[in-house]
Scaffold this motif. Sequence first.
Motif, PDB file in Angstrom:
ATOM      1  N   HIS A 187       0.838  -1.201   0.000  1.00 38.43           N
ATOM      2  CA  HIS A 187       0.000   0.000   0.000  1.00 38.43           C
ATOM      3  C   HIS A 187       0.875   1.253   0.000  1.00 38.43           C
ATOM      4  CE1 HIS A 187      -3.375   2.634   0.905  1.00 38.43           C
ATOM      5  NE2 HIS A 187      -2.706   3.118   1.928  1.00 38.43           N
ATOM      6  N   LEU A 188       1.929   1.251   0.816  1.00 40.90           N
ATOM      7  CA  LEU A 188       2.795   2.423   0.906  1.00 40.90           C
ATOM      8  C   LEU A 188       3.521   2.705  -0.405  1.00 40.90           C
ATOM      9  CD1 LEU A 188       4.531   2.254   4.409  1.00 40.90           C
ATOM     10  CD2 LEU A 188       2.642   3.708   3.692  1.00 40.90           C
ATOM     11  N   ILE A 189       3.864   1.660  -1.140  1.00 37.96           N
ATOM     12  CA  ILE A 189       4.574   1.874  -2.407  1.00 37.96           C
ATOM     13  C   ILE A 189       3.612   1.876  -3.591  1.00 37.96           C
ATOM     14  CG2 ILE A 189       6.772   0.993  -1.538  1.00 37.96           C
ATOM     15  CD1 ILE A 189       6.205  -1.643  -2.958  1.00 37.96           C
ATOM     16  N   LYS A 190       2.329   2.099  -3.279  1.00 37.19           N
ATOM     17  CA  LYS A 190       1.301   2.341  -4.291  1.00 37.19           C
ATOM     18  C   LYS A 190       1.045   1.131  -5.182  1.00 37.19           C
ATOM     19  CE  LYS A 190       2.632   7.213  -4.235  1.00 37.19           C
ATOM     20  NZ  LYS A 190       2.985   8.420  -5.010  1.00 37.19           N
ATOM     21  N   GLN A 191       1.022  -0.038  -4.552  1.00 42.95           N
ATOM     22  CA  GLN A 191       0.682  -1.276  -5.234  1.00 42.95           C
ATOM     23  C   GLN A 191      -0.584  -1.853  -4.612  1.00 42.95           C
ATOM     24  OE1 GLN A 191       2.759  -2.694  -7.880  1.00 42.95           O
ATOM     25  NE2 GLN A 191       3.483  -0.589  -7.716  1.00 42.95           N
ATOM     26  N   VAL A 192      -1.343  -2.622  -5.396  1.00 49.28           N
ATOM     27  CA  VAL A 192      -2.500  -3.326  -4.852  1.00 49.28           C
ATOM     28  C   VAL A 192      -2.011  -4.190  -3.681  1.00 49.28           C
ATOM     29  CG1 VAL A 192      -4.231  -5.096  -5.323  1.00 49.28           C
ATOM     30  CG2 VAL A 192      -3.739  -3.328  -7.036  1.00 49.28           C
ATOM     31  N   PRO A 193      -2.615  -4.060  -2.490  1.00 54.48           N
ATOM     32  CA  PRO A 193      -2.074  -4.735  -1.300  1.00 54.48           C
ATOM     33  C   PRO A 193      -1.919  -6.253  -1.436  1.00 54.48           C
ATOM     34  CG  PRO A 193      -3.636  -3.058  -0.646  1.00 54.48           C
ATOM     35  CD  PRO A 193      -3.725  -3.152  -2.138  1.00 54.48           C
ATOM     36  N   SER A 194      -2.906  -6.910  -2.044  1.00 54.68           N
ATOM     37  CA  SER A 194      -2.809  -8.365  -2.220  1.00 54.68           C
ATOM     38  C   SER A 194      -2.379  -8.635  -3.656  1.00 54.68           C
ATOM     39  CB  SER A 194      -4.146  -9.041  -1.912  1.00 54.68           C
ATOM     40  OG  SER A 194      -5.196  -8.437  -2.643  1.00 54.68           O
ATOM     41  N   GLU A 195      -1.144  -9.098  -3.821  1.00 57.91           N
ATOM     42  CA  GLU A 195      -0.528  -9.102  -5.149  1.00 57.91           C
ATOM     43  C   GLU A 195      -1.113 -10.132  -6.099  1.00 57.91           C
ATOM     44  OE1 GLU A 195       3.394 -11.532  -5.400  1.00 57.91           O
ATOM     45  OE2 GLU A 195       3.583 -10.308  -3.627  1.00 57.91           O
ATOM     46  N   SER A 196      -1.488 -11.313  -5.589  1.00 62.06           N
ATOM     47  CA  SER A 196      -1.985 -12.376  -6.469  1.00 62.06           C
ATOM     48  C   SER A 196      -2.736 -13.391  -5.620  1.00 62.06           C
ATOM     49  CB  SER A 196      -0.830 -13.047  -7.219  1.00 62.06           C
ATOM     50  OG  SER A 196       0.056 -13.668  -6.317  1.00 62.06           O
ATOM     51  N   PRO A 197      -3.533 -14.271  -6.251  1.00 65.49           N
ATOM     52  CA  PRO A 197      -4.337 -15.214  -5.462  1.00 65.49           C
ATOM     53  C   PRO A 197      -3.515 -16.314  -4.799  1.00 65.49           C
ATOM     54  CG  PRO A 197      -4.632 -15.636  -7.804  1.00 65.49           C
ATOM     55  CD  PRO A 197      -3.855 -14.354  -7.693  1.00 65.49           C
ATOM     56  N   PHE A 198      -2.402 -16.697  -5.413  1.00 67.32           N
ATOM     57  CA  PHE A 198      -1.552 -17.753  -4.866  1.00 67.32           C
ATOM     58  C   PHE A 198      -0.105 -17.249  -4.893  1.00 67.32           C
ATOM     59  CE2 PHE A 198      -5.189 -19.779  -6.910  1.00 67.32           C
ATOM     60  CZ  PHE A 198      -5.716 -20.515  -5.850  1.00 67.32           C
ATOM     61  N   LEU A 199       0.486 -17.114  -3.714  1.00 65.57           N
ATOM     62  CA  LEU A 199       1.821 -16.532  -3.632  1.00 65.57           C
ATOM     63  C   LEU A 199       2.889 -17.516  -4.108  1.00 65.57           C
ATOM     64  CD1 LEU A 199       1.606 -14.613  -0.239  1.00 65.57           C
ATOM     65  CD2 LEU A 199       1.068 -13.816  -2.557  1.00 65.57           C
ATOM     66  N   THR A 200       3.977 -16.956  -4.622  1.00 64.16           N
ATOM     67  CA  THR A 200       5.045 -17.729  -5.238  1.00 64.16           C
ATOM     68  C   THR A 200       5.897 -18.457  -4.201  1.00 64.16           C
ATOM     69  OG1 THR A 200       5.151 -16.157  -7.073  1.00 64.16           O
ATOM     70  CG2 THR A 200       7.098 -17.539  -6.714  1.00 64.16           C
ATOM     71  N   PRO A 201       6.106 -19.775  -4.362  1.00 60.65           N
ATOM     72  CA  PRO A 201       6.983 -20.500  -3.437  1.00 60.65           C
ATOM     73  C   PRO A 201       8.443 -20.212  -3.734  1.00 60.65           C
ATOM     74  CG  PRO A 201       6.208 -21.979  -5.147  1.00 60.65           C
ATOM     75  CD  PRO A 201       5.520 -20.666  -5.382  1.00 60.65           C
TER      76      PRO A 201
END
Length: 360
Positions: A187-201
């Motif tokens: 949020h602070l760096i002006k990105q959508v807070p939840s980046e994707s539905p499944f996070l990268t391992p």
Amino acid sequence: MLALLGCVSAAAIPNNDGFPNPNAQQSLSIAKDAGGLLPNVPLPTKLGPGSKTTFQLIAFNELFEVAFFDSLLQNVTKGVEGYKINAHADKITKILTTVRAQEEQHAIAADAALKTAGEFSPAACQYQFPTTDLAGAISLAETFTAIVLGALQGANIAFAKDNLTVPIQLISSVIGQEGEQNGFYRHLIKQVPSESPFLTPVPAAFAFSALQLFVIPGSCPFPLANIDLPILPPLAVNGGPVAAIEPKDQRLSFSADLGGSDKGKTFVGSDGSKLWLTYTTGQQKPISVPITNVKWSGSKISFDADFPFEKNVMMGFSHAALTTAKDFQSVDDLVGASLAAPGVIQVENTSDCKKLADDI
């Protein structure tokens, strides 16, 4: 590695609150700052090899994070140039104080798990951070937290293989907590807070290798070989350790020095036809593409590779490895075939809502 970092600032873990060995009163003070006590559930008295290494990696990482957030907090509260806050200074200071204490709790908990099982627990090293301002520091925090969130997925697998249920619950609680942190950083760096539905391992070896960029060489008070993970040569993307790119198909440039890798030395001077660039994104199988425009300068390789964003919807954090094979079935298969990794890639997903970041 130092060349990749550019400007750096040195830091150590804080010592004003008794960390990493606080007494009872200091422990309560840390808990109050963190918003919660340490777990008091019985810890395993024996760890399998995978679980032992996992806890050692977690402890190693958490000590780094404590040093990072302590350094950031000191820069903010002292008004260091680049870290001066125009508004919301009290709010940001409180948040950073809370996060630092939470990372201290994570480190203390990992240390307790190792010592309860009679295993080696790493002590703090000296650290270096490639940031000169608040925006850069928050961006870096978002990136290494994304790597941590990827590595903790594998931690739970290791604990499950060793039939240890208590650590699975504890680490799952930390995954959620780190996710709360990262949504705020994004949020602070002006990105959508939840980046994707499944996070990268992220394989444990990749996470351990990435952490070496922040450790001052030779500063750890123990042999790094005490943690049973390989350290791979770093893979730069678009000239740096992290590439922030637009969400579209494009060609990226990569470079690495394979001189310190016995496996890598066998490929020095080759045309690259037996090498691939392999991406990991979300919960998809690794994606391998050919490398092109291969150039050598001694043991240093540079090359290009396509970034197939559209087909694979690679929003947020992905990582790349220079591999000697392709068609991997899982991210865990990558480590043994990797010559250099991880190359860290952040695909921007900007948000147009009102942002606290506009005022700090």
